[in-house]
Scaffold this motif. Structure first.
Motif, mmCIF file in Angstrom:
data_model
loop_
_atom_site.group_PDB
_atom_site.id
_atom_site.type_symbol
_atom_site.label_atom_id
_atom_site.label_comp_id
_atom_site.label_asym_id
_atom_site.label_seq_id
_atom_site.Cartn_x
_atom_site.Cartn_y
_atom_site.Cartn_z
ATOM 1 N N SER A 53 10.653 36.669 62.155
ATOM 2 C CA SER A 53 10.334 36.927 60.752
ATOM 3 C C SER A 53 11.242 37.948 60.104
ATOM 4 O O SER A 53 11.655 38.923 60.725
ATOM 5 C CB SER A 53 8.892 37.417 60.621
ATOM 6 N N SER A 54 11.493 37.717 58.829
ATOM 7 C CA SER A 54 12.196 38.652 57.966
ATOM 8 C C SER A 54 11.272 38.923 56.783
ATOM 9 O O SER A 54 10.760 37.984 56.173
ATOM 10 C CB SER A 54 13.510 38.026 57.495
ATOM 11 N N ASN A 55 11.035 40.199 56.488
ATOM 12 C CA ASN A 55 10.107 40.564 55.422
ATOM 13 C C ASN A 55 10.820 41.267 54.275
ATOM 14 O O ASN A 55 11.667 42.121 54.500
ATOM 15 C CB ASN A 55 9.025 41.509 55.952
ATOM 16 N N ILE A 56 10.425 40.906 53.082
ATOM 17 C CA ILE A 56 10.818 41.653 51.889
ATOM 18 C C ILE A 56 9.503 42.180 51.337
ATOM 19 O O ILE A 56 8.655 41.418 50.884
ATOM 20 C CB ILE A 56 11.552 40.763 50.874
ATOM 21 N N GLN A 57 9.304 43.490 51.432
ATOM 22 C CA GLN A 57 8.009 44.074 51.113
ATOM 23 C C GLN A 57 7.616 43.914 49.651
ATOM 24 O O GLN A 57 6.439 43.736 49.360
ATOM 25 C CB GLN A 57 7.992 45.552 51.490
ATOM 26 N N ALA A 58 8.563 43.994 48.756
ATOM 27 C CA ALA A 58 8.221 43.920 47.337
ATOM 28 C C ALA A 58 9.399 43.373 46.548
ATOM 29 O O ALA A 58 10.280 44.114 46.136
ATOM 30 C CB ALA A 58 7.803 45.289 46.811
ATOM 31 N N LEU A 59 9.410 42.072 46.332
ATOM 32 C CA LEU A 59 10.446 41.413 45.547
ATOM 33 C C LEU A 59 10.030 41.430 44.078
ATOM 34 O O LEU A 59 8.912 41.052 43.742
ATOM 35 C CB LEU A 59 10.626 39.974 46.030
ATOM 36 N N THR A 60 10.926 41.889 43.207
ATOM 37 C CA THR A 60 10.637 41.957 41.771
ATOM 38 C C THR A 60 11.606 41.067 40.998
ATOM 39 O O THR A 60 12.662 40.678 41.516
ATOM 40 C CB THR A 60 10.763 43.398 41.239
ATOM 41 N N ILE A 61 11.263 40.784 39.761
ATOM 42 C CA ILE A 61 12.137 39.992 38.890
ATOM 43 C C ILE A 61 13.434 40.743 38.626
ATOM 44 O O ILE A 61 14.517 40.157 38.610
ATOM 45 C CB ILE A 61 11.415 39.667 37.566
ATOM 46 N N ALA A 62 13.342 42.051 38.437
ATOM 47 C CA ALA A 62 14.515 42.861 38.094
ATOM 48 C C ALA A 62 15.580 42.864 39.183
ATOM 49 O O ALA A 62 16.754 43.085 38.903
ATOM 50 C CB ALA A 62 14.083 44.295 37.805
ATOM 51 N N GLN A 63 15.205 42.599 40.430
ATOM 52 C CA GLN A 63 16.172 42.618 41.522
ATOM 53 C C GLN A 63 17.148 41.448 41.479
ATOM 54 O O GLN A 63 18.217 41.519 42.045
ATOM 55 C CB GLN A 63 15.448 42.620 42.873
ATOM 56 N N GLY A 64 16.776 40.363 40.809
ATOM 57 C CA GLY A 64 17.646 39.197 40.766
ATOM 58 C C GLY A 64 17.716 38.529 42.132
ATOM 59 O O GLY A 64 16.772 38.547 42.901
ATOM 60 N N ASN B 36 4.463 39.053 68.129
ATOM 61 C CA ASN B 36 5.594 39.217 69.015
ATOM 62 C C ASN B 36 6.897 38.743 68.393
ATOM 63 O O ASN B 36 7.915 38.665 69.043
ATOM 64 C CB ASN B 36 5.351 38.515 70.355
ATOM 65 N N SER B 37 6.901 38.434 67.094
ATOM 66 C CA SER B 37 8.136 38.012 66.428
ATOM 67 C C SER B 37 8.981 39.228 66.056
ATOM 68 O O SER B 37 8.478 40.318 65.897
ATOM 69 C CB SER B 37 7.803 37.202 65.176
ATOM 70 N N ASP B 38 10.291 38.990 65.945
ATOM 71 C CA ASP B 38 11.201 40.043 65.499
ATOM 72 C C ASP B 38 11.144 40.088 63.984
ATOM 73 O O ASP B 38 10.978 39.069 63.335
ATOM 74 C CB ASP B 38 12.628 39.730 65.953
ATOM 75 N N THR B 39 11.301 41.288 63.388
ATOM 76 C CA THR B 39 11.091 41.416 61.957
ATOM 77 C C THR B 39 12.159 42.267 61.301
ATOM 78 O O THR B 39 12.554 43.284 61.835
ATOM 79 C CB THR B 39 9.709 42.062 61.693
ATOM 80 N N ALA B 40 12.610 41.828 60.122
ATOM 81 C CA ALA B 40 13.487 42.631 59.269
ATOM 82 C C ALA B 40 12.708 42.911 57.999
ATOM 83 O O ALA B 40 11.986 42.068 57.514
ATOM 84 C CB ALA B 40 14.766 41.875 58.930
ATOM 85 N N THR B 41 12.854 44.109 57.446
ATOM 86 C CA THR B 41 12.106 44.482 56.263
ATOM 87 C C THR B 41 13.040 45.063 55.214
ATOM 88 O O THR B 41 13.934 45.822 55.537
ATOM 89 C CB THR B 41 11.026 45.528 56.617
ATOM 90 N N VAL B 42 12.796 44.702 53.952
ATOM 91 C CA VAL B 42 13.558 45.237 52.837
ATOM 92 C C VAL B 42 12.589 45.932 51.908
ATOM 93 O O VAL B 42 11.552 45.379 51.568
ATOM 94 C CB VAL B 42 14.282 44.100 52.077
ATOM 95 N N ASP B 43 12.894 47.141 51.492
ATOM 96 C CA ASP B 43 12.028 47.921 50.618
ATOM 97 C C ASP B 43 12.285 47.567 49.162
ATOM 98 O O ASP B 43 13.394 47.272 48.771
ATOM 99 C CB ASP B 43 12.303 49.411 50.852
ATOM 100 N N ALA B 44 11.244 47.622 48.340
ATOM 101 C CA ALA B 44 11.358 47.276 46.931
ATOM 102 C C ALA B 44 12.235 48.252 46.160
ATOM 103 O O ALA B 44 12.784 47.903 45.128
ATOM 104 C CB ALA B 44 9.974 47.245 46.290
ATOM 105 N N THR B 45 12.379 49.469 46.629
ATOM 106 C CA THR B 45 13.149 50.449 45.878
ATOM 107 C C THR B 45 14.644 50.206 45.961
ATOM 108 O O THR B 45 15.385 50.737 45.151
ATOM 109 C CB THR B 45 12.847 51.873 46.387
ATOM 110 N N SER B 46 15.075 49.407 46.920
ATOM 111 C CA SER B 46 16.514 49.118 46.969
ATOM 112 C C SER B 46 16.856 48.137 45.867
ATOM 113 O O SER B 46 16.116 47.217 45.587
ATOM 114 C CB SER B 46 16.898 48.553 48.332
ATOM 115 N N GLU B 47 17.988 48.364 45.225
ATOM 116 C CA GLU B 47 18.369 47.492 44.124
ATOM 117 C C GLU B 47 18.853 46.146 44.621
ATOM 118 O O GLU B 47 18.659 45.143 43.977
ATOM 119 C CB GLU B 47 19.436 48.163 43.264
#
Length: 191
Positions: free
Chosen positions: A63-74, A109-120
């Motif tokens: 799994s790869s996670n994006i914690q908070a995807l917004t419209i402004a991020q494009g 037991n899956s591997d995970t990547a996470t992206v924080d909403a504060t990153s542009e």
């Protein structure tokens, strides 16, 4: 806002090659994407938590996670999860990563990547860019085959998750593009 309100609004999409019973060898199965909208106290959409789970090379899913995807991020590049350093570290790190996971996502037991909403935006180097610096993909999990982007787009009343990515085994890669799920711009009450 309670967790039950959030979970009842979750959406799951599965790729066209998804099977209820996975294959006995790779490719085991397709891709599953889960989106959970997040609303503010006034019930207005703020962001969506997105989980992309790849079952191509791992029957338990990676799994790869994006914690908070917004419209402004494009358009956001889909982050590849980091490769586990060893099985003990991987098991311990995933216990906290997926603590409140949705019922339709990969097991703990899956591997995970996470992206924080504060990153542009995600700083992803294109694969064909050859630099003298060490390749950041050396630390990425090679069993995660998804490569591409996703974005939230809106009209007057709804928001839609748009994707463009490729996944799968090299000679048989599949491409997905288009709008795969929608979210309400306002949280609907359960009256």
């Amino acid at each position: 806002m309670t967790d039950t309100q959030t979970l009842s609004n979750s959406h799951t999409w599965q790729s066209g090659d998804w099977k209820d019973k996975a294959n006995s060898q790779a490719p085991y199965n397709g891709i599953q994407i889960t989106g959970i909208p997040q609303y503010n106290d006034n019930g207005a959409f703020v962001s969506a938590a997105i989980t992309i789970t790849d079952y191509t090379n791992d029957p338990a899913g990676i799994s790869s996670n994006i914690q908070a995807l917004t419209i402004a991020q494009g358009k956001i590049n889909i982050p590849a999860p980091e490769a586990p350093t060893d099985s003990a570290d991987a098991d311990n790190s995933n216990e906290t990563t997926n603590s409140d996971s949705e019922p339709n996502t990969a097991p703990d037991n899956s591997d995970t990547a996470t992206v924080d909403a504060t990153s542009e935006q995600i700083n992803a180097e294109p694969e064909n860019n050859q630099n003298a610096q060490p390749d950041p993909s050396d630390d990425k999990n090679n069993d995660f085959t998804v490569n591409g982007w996703l974005a939230l787009e809106s009209n007057t009343m709804d928001l839609f998750l748009r994707v463009h990515f490729m996944y799968g085994l090299e000679p048989f890669q599949k491409e997905e593009l288009g709008y795969i799920m929608g979210f309400s711009a306002l949280l609907k009450s359960d009256d």
